[in-house]
Design a protein around this motif. Sequence first.
Motif, PDB file in Angstrom:
ATOM      1  N   GLN A  60     -10.101   5.850 -54.116  1.00  0.00           N
ATOM      2  CA  GLN A  60      -9.229   5.790 -55.281  1.00  0.00           C
ATOM      3  C   GLN A  60      -9.661   6.779 -56.352  1.00  0.00           C
ATOM      4  O   GLN A  60      -8.826   7.477 -56.956  1.00  0.00           O
ATOM      5  CB  GLN A  60      -9.232   4.373 -55.858  1.00  0.00           C
ATOM      6  CG  GLN A  60      -8.243   4.156 -56.997  1.00  0.00           C
ATOM      7  CD  GLN A  60      -6.803   4.385 -56.587  1.00  0.00           C
ATOM      8  OE1 GLN A  60      -6.345   3.847 -55.574  1.00  0.00           O
ATOM      9  NE2 GLN A  60      -6.075   5.205 -57.331  1.00  0.00           N
ATOM     10  N   ASN A  62     -11.317   9.583 -55.903  1.00  0.00           N
ATOM     11  CA  ASN A  62     -11.022  10.940 -55.442  1.00  0.00           C
ATOM     12  C   ASN A  62      -9.534  11.251 -55.497  1.00  0.00           C
ATOM     13  O   ASN A  62      -9.138  12.381 -55.799  1.00  0.00           O
ATOM     14  CB  ASN A  62     -11.557  11.142 -54.014  1.00  0.00           C
ATOM     15  CG  ASN A  62     -13.033  11.471 -53.984  1.00  0.00           C
ATOM     16  OD1 ASN A  62     -13.418  12.625 -53.883  1.00  0.00           O
ATOM     17  ND2 ASN A  62     -13.864  10.446 -54.079  1.00  0.00           N
ATOM     18  N   TRP A  63      -8.709  10.248 -55.216  1.00  0.00           N
ATOM     19  CA  TRP A  63      -7.259  10.453 -55.295  1.00  0.00           C
ATOM     20  C   TRP A  63      -6.831  10.712 -56.736  1.00  0.00           C
ATOM     21  O   TRP A  63      -6.022  11.607 -56.998  1.00  0.00           O
ATOM     22  CB  TRP A  63      -6.531   9.250 -54.725  1.00  0.00           C
ATOM     23  CG  TRP A  63      -5.041   9.298 -54.890  1.00  0.00           C
ATOM     24  CD1 TRP A  63      -4.264   8.457 -55.617  1.00  0.00           C
ATOM     25  CD2 TRP A  63      -4.143  10.263 -54.317  1.00  0.00           C
ATOM     26  NE1 TRP A  63      -2.946   8.816 -55.544  1.00  0.00           N
ATOM     27  CE2 TRP A  63      -2.839   9.936 -54.753  1.00  0.00           C
ATOM     28  CE3 TRP A  63      -4.320  11.370 -53.481  1.00  0.00           C
ATOM     29  CZ2 TRP A  63      -1.718  10.667 -54.390  1.00  0.00           C
ATOM     30  CZ3 TRP A  63      -3.191  12.104 -53.115  1.00  0.00           C
ATOM     31  CH2 TRP A  63      -1.912  11.758 -53.567  1.00  0.00           C
ATOM     32  N   ASN A  64      -7.403   9.966 -57.681  1.00  0.00           N
ATOM     33  CA  ASN A  64      -7.095  10.186 -59.095  1.00  0.00           C
ATOM     34  C   ASN A  64      -7.561  11.572 -59.553  1.00  0.00           C
ATOM     35  O   ASN A  64      -6.856  12.260 -60.303  1.00  0.00           O
ATOM     36  CB  ASN A  64      -7.754   9.105 -59.957  1.00  0.00           C
ATOM     37  CG  ASN A  64      -7.144   7.731 -59.720  1.00  0.00           C
ATOM     38  OD1 ASN A  64      -5.985   7.615 -59.301  1.00  0.00           O
ATOM     39  ND2 ASN A  64      -7.905   6.683 -59.979  1.00  0.00           N
ATOM     40  N   LYS A  67      -5.141  14.185 -58.165  1.00  0.00           N
ATOM     41  CA  LYS A  67      -3.867  14.219 -58.887  1.00  0.00           C
ATOM     42  C   LYS A  67      -3.992  14.918 -60.238  1.00  0.00           C
ATOM     43  O   LYS A  67      -3.028  15.525 -60.724  1.00  0.00           O
ATOM     44  CB  LYS A  67      -3.339  12.792 -59.090  1.00  0.00           C
ATOM     45  CG  LYS A  67      -2.823  12.134 -57.827  1.00  0.00           C
ATOM     46  CD  LYS A  67      -2.048  10.862 -58.134  1.00  0.00           C
ATOM     47  CE  LYS A  67      -2.926   9.831 -58.800  1.00  0.00           C
ATOM     48  NZ  LYS A  67      -2.189   8.557 -59.034  1.00  0.00           N
ATOM     49  N   ARG A  74      -5.415  22.192 -56.575  1.00  0.00           N
ATOM     50  CA  ARG A  74      -5.024  21.275 -55.494  1.00  0.00           C
ATOM     51  C   ARG A  74      -4.721  22.043 -54.213  1.00  0.00           C
ATOM     52  O   ARG A  74      -5.133  21.651 -53.127  1.00  0.00           O
ATOM     53  CB  ARG A  74      -3.798  20.450 -55.911  1.00  0.00           C
ATOM     54  CG  ARG A  74      -4.105  19.281 -56.809  1.00  0.00           C
ATOM     55  CD  ARG A  74      -3.007  18.219 -56.733  1.00  0.00           C
ATOM     56  NE  ARG A  74      -1.710  18.774 -57.102  1.00  0.00           N
ATOM     57  CZ  ARG A  74      -1.201  18.730 -58.320  1.00  0.00           C
ATOM     58  NH1 ARG A  74      -1.887  18.181 -59.310  1.00  0.00           N
ATOM     59  NH2 ARG A  74      -0.013  19.236 -58.578  1.00  0.00           N
TER      60      ARG A  74
END
Length: 306
Positions: A60, A62-64, A67, A74
Motif C-alpha cells: 500500500q 509503495n502504491w501510494n 501514484k 512513473r
Amino acid sequence: MRINKYYLAAFSAFFIWGFFSLALKPLHNYPSLDILFYRVFFSVVVMVLINVAFRRKVMQQNWNHFKNMTTKKRKNVVVLTLGGGLFLSSNWFVFIYVMNHVSVKAASLAYLICPILTTVFAFFMLKEKLSKWQWIAVTISVFSCILLSFNHFEDIFYSLITAATYALYLVSQRKNSELDKFLVLTIQLLFAAIILLPFYPNYSGAIPTEPLFYGCLLVIVVFFTIIPLFLNLYALNGINSSAVGIMIYINPIIGFLLAIFYYNEQATYLQLFSYFLILVSIAVFNEKLIFPRKLKAVSSKMEGLK
C-alpha cells in the motif's frame, strides 16, 4: 572494506548461486524451457503469497508513492521494472540451457566476465567513466575470451550471451530505486510469467510426475531464486556496484571448482591459462577497491611532506 549487512547480503547471494548446479544438474533430462516455465511460475506463486500474507502495508505504501510520482518518473519506473523482468527471464533460459546442454565451465565463465561487461554497458548506456586500469582489465578479459574461443566457440558464445543478459539486468536496475526491492522483484517475475504463459501450451512437455523434479524445483525456487535475488537487490541499497562486482566472482569460482572436481569436466592448459587471465583482469579492474588503504596512506604521507 568494512563488513556490514550489505556486504554480507551480496556475499551470501553469490555464494549460494555458486552451488546452483547441484540443484539444476539432476534435471538435465528435462527440456530447458520446461525448467524455466516451472521456475518462473512457482516463484511468482510463492512471492505473491508472501506479499499478500505478510507485506500488505508495504504494498500500500509503495502504491501510494507510485501514484504521487510525476508522469515521467512513473513511466521510468515501469520501463526499468518490466525491462528488468525481460532481461532476467532471458538470462535464466540461456543459463539453464548452457548448464545442462553445453557445460558447467561455460556457465561459470559467463559470470566471470559479467562484471566487466556490466561496466562496459554502463559506460555506453549510463555514461559512467572507466579508468585506464579498468580499460586494461577489459582488454585482458577480451583476450582471454579469444583464447577460450579456440576449439570451444560454442562455450564462449553462450557464455557471452548469458553474461550479457545478466549485465543488462544489473545496468537497468541501478537506477530503479524508487520502490521496495522485494516488490520490484515480484512484479518482474510476474511480468516474465505473463510473457511465458502463451508459449507454455505449445512448447512445454508432458507435466512432470517424478518427485525428483518438484523437489529440485522447490530448492531452485526458494534457495536459488527468491533468496539470492532479494539479497542481491538489497545489497545494492548500501554498497556501490564495484563492491558488488567483486562479490560476483564468488559464484563462477565455486562453479568452476565444482565442474573440475565434482563433475569431472576436463580443462585444457589453454582454458586454465585463460581463466587465470580473467582472474588477473579482475584484480586489475578492481585495483582501487583492493588497495584503497595503501593508496590513501601514500597520499597522506605526501600531504604531510608539503
